[in-house]
Design a protein around this motif. Structure first.
Motif, PDB file in Angstrom:
ATOM      1  N   SER A  94       1.054  -1.129  -0.062  1.00 29.86           N
ATOM      2  CA  SER A  94      -0.120  -0.001  -0.008  1.00 29.86           C
ATOM      3  C   SER A  94       0.900   1.319   0.189  1.00 29.86           C
ATOM      4  N   PHE A  95       0.310   2.382  -0.292  1.00 32.52           N
ATOM      5  CA  PHE A  95       0.940   3.614  -0.293  1.00 32.52           C
ATOM      6  C   PHE A  95       1.329   4.026   1.149  1.00 32.52           C
ATOM      7  N   GLU A  96       0.617   3.794   2.001  1.00 33.72           N
ATOM      8  CA  GLU A  96       0.821   3.793   3.562  1.00 33.72           C
ATOM      9  C   GLU A  96       2.086   3.120   4.038  1.00 33.72           C
ATOM     10  N   GLU A  97       2.065   1.900   3.506  1.00 31.38           N
ATOM     11  CA  GLU A  97       3.501   1.150   3.705  1.00 31.38           C
ATOM     12  C   GLU A  97       4.694   1.501   3.098  1.00 31.38           C
ATOM     13  N   LEU A  98       4.668   1.958   1.823  1.00 32.98           N
ATOM     14  CA  LEU A  98       5.591   2.620   1.081  1.00 32.98           C
ATOM     15  C   LEU A  98       6.072   4.012   1.907  1.00 32.98           C
ATOM     16  N   LEU A  99       5.157   4.874   2.037  1.00 27.76           N
ATOM     17  CA  LEU A  99       5.453   6.074   2.977  1.00 27.76           C
ATOM     18  C   LEU A  99       6.250   5.593   4.166  1.00 27.76           C
ATOM     19  N   PHE A 100       5.810   4.725   5.058  1.00 25.68           N
ATOM     20  CA  PHE A 100       6.549   4.334   6.115  1.00 25.68           C
ATOM     21  C   PHE A 100       8.012   3.504   5.780  1.00 25.68           C
ATOM     22  N   PHE A 101       8.089   3.015   4.662  1.00 23.61           N
ATOM     23  CA  PHE A 101       9.355   2.526   4.374  1.00 23.61           C
ATOM     24  C   PHE A 101      10.424   3.759   3.759  1.00 23.61           C
ATOM     25  N   VAL A 102      10.002   4.772   3.353  1.00 25.74           N
ATOM     26  CA  VAL A 102      10.518   5.770   2.665  1.00 25.74           C
ATOM     27  C   VAL A 102      10.867   6.878   3.779  1.00 25.74           C
ATOM     28  N   THR A 103       9.762   7.166   4.810  1.00 25.83           N
ATOM     29  CA  THR A 103      10.093   8.090   5.572  1.00 25.83           C
ATOM     30  C   THR A 103      10.055   7.702   7.137  1.00 25.83           C
ATOM     31  N   GLY A 104       9.772   6.499   7.473  1.00 27.23           N
ATOM     32  CA  GLY A 104       9.608   5.918   8.806  1.00 27.23           C
ATOM     33  C   GLY A 104       8.232   6.688   9.431  1.00 27.23           C
ATOM     34  N   ALA A 105       7.231   7.471   8.778  1.00 28.63           N
ATOM     35  CA  ALA A 105       6.235   7.924   9.353  1.00 28.63           C
ATOM     36  C   ALA A 105       4.941   7.087   8.702  1.00 28.63           C
ATOM     37  N   ASP A 106       4.088   6.574   9.456  1.00 23.65           N
ATOM     38  CA  ASP A 106       3.130   5.647   8.995  1.00 23.65           C
ATOM     39  C   ASP A 106       1.897   6.609   8.171  1.00 23.65           C
TER      40      ASP A 106
END
Length: 117
Positions: A94-106
């Protein structure tokens, strides 16, 4: 429990509201239109899409004609294909998982990120 939740913090909440009213009666305006201000005072969950995710980053291109530019074009092409696959739910990410991977923010902070990623 009621004492702990309501009465213990009531003085701080009253001071906060009073402080907001000191600025052109801002708290009274918020109370008159609570739905308008809800997203400013609390995080509203929303599903991310490709367009929202793309607005979070800037691509820093190399000089046109250089070898690095060609490499970046290939990388960005693959990145865009990956984002499209997520958007069309062809991959189990998901985009949320990708965001967490890239930024550390969920999730995207209510005020946004200070800089694009």
């Amino acid at each position: 429990m009621k004492q702990l939740l309501f009465y213990r913090t009531s003085a701080e909440i009253a001071q906060f509201c009073s402080g907001l009213n000191d600025v052109f009666g801002f708290w009274d305006i918020v109370k008159q239109n609570p739905k308008t201000w809800k997203g400013k005072f609390s995080a509203m969950p929303q599903n991310m899409n490709k367009r929202m995710f793309q607005s979070l980053y800037d691509i820093k291109w190399s000089v046109i004609g250089s070898n690095r530019r060609a490499e970046k074009e290939d990388s960005i092409y693959c990145w865009e294909i990956f984002l499209q696959d997520i958007d069309e739910k062809e991959v189990d990410v998901s985009f949320e998982e990708l965001l967490f991977f890239v930024t550390g923010a969920d999730e995207i902070p209510p005020a946004g990120f200070s800089n694009n990623i």
